[in-house]
Design an enzyme around this catalytic site. Sequence first.
Site, PDB file in Angstrom:
ATOM      1  N   LYS A   1       0.880  -1.174   0.000  1.00 60.34           N
ATOM      2  CA  LYS A   1       0.000   0.000   0.000  1.00 60.34           C
ATOM      3  C   LYS A   1       0.914   1.219   0.000  1.00 60.34           C
ATOM      4  O   LYS A   1       1.418   1.643   1.042  1.00 60.34           O
ATOM      5  CB  LYS A   1      -0.883  -0.029   1.250  1.00 60.34           C
ATOM      6  CG  LYS A   1      -2.249   0.601   1.056  1.00 60.34           C
ATOM      7  CD  LYS A   1      -2.243   2.063   0.683  1.00 60.34           C
ATOM      8  CE  LYS A   1      -2.073   2.960   1.877  1.00 60.34           C
ATOM      9  NZ  LYS A   1      -1.862   4.369   1.502  1.00 60.34           N
TER      10      LYS A   1
ATOM     11  N   GLU B   1       9.118   1.083  11.383  1.00 59.87           N
ATOM     12  CA  GLU B   1      10.089   2.182  11.406  1.00 59.87           C
ATOM     13  C   GLU B   1       9.267   3.459  11.508  1.00 59.87           C
ATOM     14  O   GLU B   1       8.567   3.825  10.565  1.00 59.87           O
ATOM     15  CB  GLU B   1      10.928   2.169  10.133  1.00 59.87           C
ATOM     16  CG  GLU B   1      11.858   0.967  10.073  1.00 59.87           C
ATOM     17  CD  GLU B   1      12.524   0.800   8.714  1.00 59.87           C
ATOM     18  OE1 GLU B   1      12.481   1.732   7.893  1.00 59.87           O
ATOM     19  OE2 GLU B   1      13.079  -0.282   8.493  1.00 59.87           O
TER      20      GLU B   1
ATOM     21  N   CYS C   1      13.147  10.514   8.064  1.00 60.69           N
ATOM     22  CA  CYS C   1      12.924  10.202   9.487  1.00 60.69           C
ATOM     23  C   CYS C   1      14.229  10.269  10.272  1.00 60.69           C
ATOM     24  O   CYS C   1      14.216  10.452  11.481  1.00 60.69           O
ATOM     25  CB  CYS C   1      12.274   8.833   9.630  1.00 60.69           C
ATOM     26  SG  CYS C   1      13.245   7.507   8.937  1.00 60.69           S
TER      27      CYS C   1
ATOM     28  N   GLU D   1       8.082  15.943  16.253  1.00 60.50           N
ATOM     29  CA  GLU D   1       8.643  15.753  14.913  1.00 60.50           C
ATOM     30  C   GLU D   1       7.926  16.675  13.927  1.00 60.50           C
ATOM     31  O   GLU D   1       6.700  16.674  13.841  1.00 60.50           O
ATOM     32  CB  GLU D   1       8.463  14.293  14.464  1.00 60.50           C
ATOM     33  CG  GLU D   1       9.142  14.008  13.133  1.00 60.50           C
ATOM     34  CD  GLU D   1       8.886  12.598  12.611  1.00 60.50           C
ATOM     35  OE1 GLU D   1       7.743  12.126  12.707  1.00 60.50           O
ATOM     36  OE2 GLU D   1       9.836  11.980  12.094  1.00 60.50           O
TER      37      GLU D   1
END
Length: 484
Positions: A176, A252, A286, A388
């Site tokens: 996906k 992750e 990231c 973040e």
Amino acid sequence: MKHFLNFIGGEFVATSKTFDNRAPADNRLLGRVHEAGAAEVDAAVRAARAALQGEWGRMSVGRRIELLHAVADEINRRFDDFLQAEMADTGKPHSLASHIDIPRGAANFKVFADIVKNVPTETFETATPDGGQALNYAIRSPLGVIGVVCPWNLPLLLMTWKVGPALACGNTVVVKPSEETPATATLLGEVMNAVGIPPGVYNVVHGFGPQSAGEFLTTHPGVDGITFTGETRTGEAIMAAAAKGVRPVSFELGGKNAGLVFADADFDKAVAGIARSAFENCGQVCLGTERVYVQRPIFERFVSALKARAEALKPGPSEEAGVNLGPLISREHQQKVLSYYQKARDEGATVVTGGGVPQMTGALAEGHWVQPTIWTGLPESAAVIREEIFGPCCHIAPFDTEEEAIALANATDYGLATTVWTENLGRAHRVARQVEVGICWINSWFLRDLRTAFGGAKASGIGREGGVHSLEFYTELRNVCIKL
Ligand SMILES: NC(=O)C1=CN([C@@H]2O[C@H](COP(=O)(O)OP(=O)(O)OC[C@H]3O[C@@H](n4cnc5c(N)ncnc54)[C@H](O)[C@@H]3O)[C@@H](O)[C@H]2O)C=CC1
Ligand SMILES: O=Cc1ccc(S(=O)(=O)O)cc1
């Protein structure tokens, strides 16, 4: 008009529900994405199961490896198609996509094919109670049908980082892709057919997360394991879905990574390294650095030097010579990043540079651009230091001692990566041992050897992938005990 179709059982499948795919650089319409409903996701999972029970499941490891090498070769042969697709979907500069995204897309197949070919399993000779002997040996079987849920920041790289090892281990996959970046996953379907990967081994379903393809896939009982890269909150939702059926996950997730620059660092290399880690891919990595801590004697000089680097970045279209800063992925993400720029001002930051939207001309004025931004002067409790952002920005604060730097780096719920800059070898080892992260770079950043373990500590993930560690997730390790 281009159409991004689902890829199910080796065939491209249209649906009646579509959504726009737009270019982040100028918001132009790239095409229509065909959203998979529950029926298409079910068909993809069934196709993946059938392939597992069919030709793919029976294939020798040697042949499987040959085919995965052929996939890598075909990606390289169609390098420019992948490059154009990735640049259109993300707006990232040619220099970045051509050096990192597409080559890694191919390498992810080659490296894991070779690892699977070369990894041994354990054996033990065991004394039995009757004075005889038994032999134990381990075998690895594929986990089964793997759901692969992907983000938009490095679309081909991060998707193949999971699909490569999954297929090398003999699994089948239903991917996906992010709704923002459907192109390269779709293109990979053509590659799979071209090189003769059996139908159903690689499937793609397009759509969104909740109440769309993402949720249909992760809640599907025919999926044996889920691997995901993206936001920590999405990871929590997927983990809840995976609890039903006790299915394994590999995650992750996000990060709020620190860069530690000691006064004994090679100054120019540290500035260049931190500039890369804060601004590359427009900060949408990231592993990127959003919290920089610099030892006090070099603090002011470092802030000025990083400011000069940020101001030298050139935003523009992917193909234009000298361009090294792309746009953010979407209007929504641009608004999120700009809201943090505002929060930083509200909380009393000194804006060293940036803080807004660059002046773009012509069609580019419609794109999702933001200025590279540096702040100083905020307390550690400030939102831009805690949360973040995923944009081209960082806060820089001074520190005095090694202990203080380590404590600052660890003062976060996340634990993905740290980059440390020092010429003192002893200090480098001491700091690396104490920072609570999955990966610690010394005098470098995003220097990847695909044989090494990769993953996050704390809220940054579950499990490790890379090298033989990927086998821990993508295979079921079984023991056979023979009484001799
Ligand atoms: N660690 C990393 O590499 C990345 C982190 N992020 C973080 O995530 C933030 C938002 O980016 P998004 O793409 O919106 O991340 P996201 O985590 O919302 O989406 C990633 C993928 O998960 C799917 N998804 C979302 N909700 C789902 C659900 N409930 N069930 C199943 N699938 C679901 C999405 O459709 C997409 O394919 C970024 O601002 C950044 O903070 C984003 C991309 C990569
Ligand atoms: O942005 C997240 C990210 C970037 C790179 C990698 S890897 O190099 O494939 O390990 C993983 C996650």
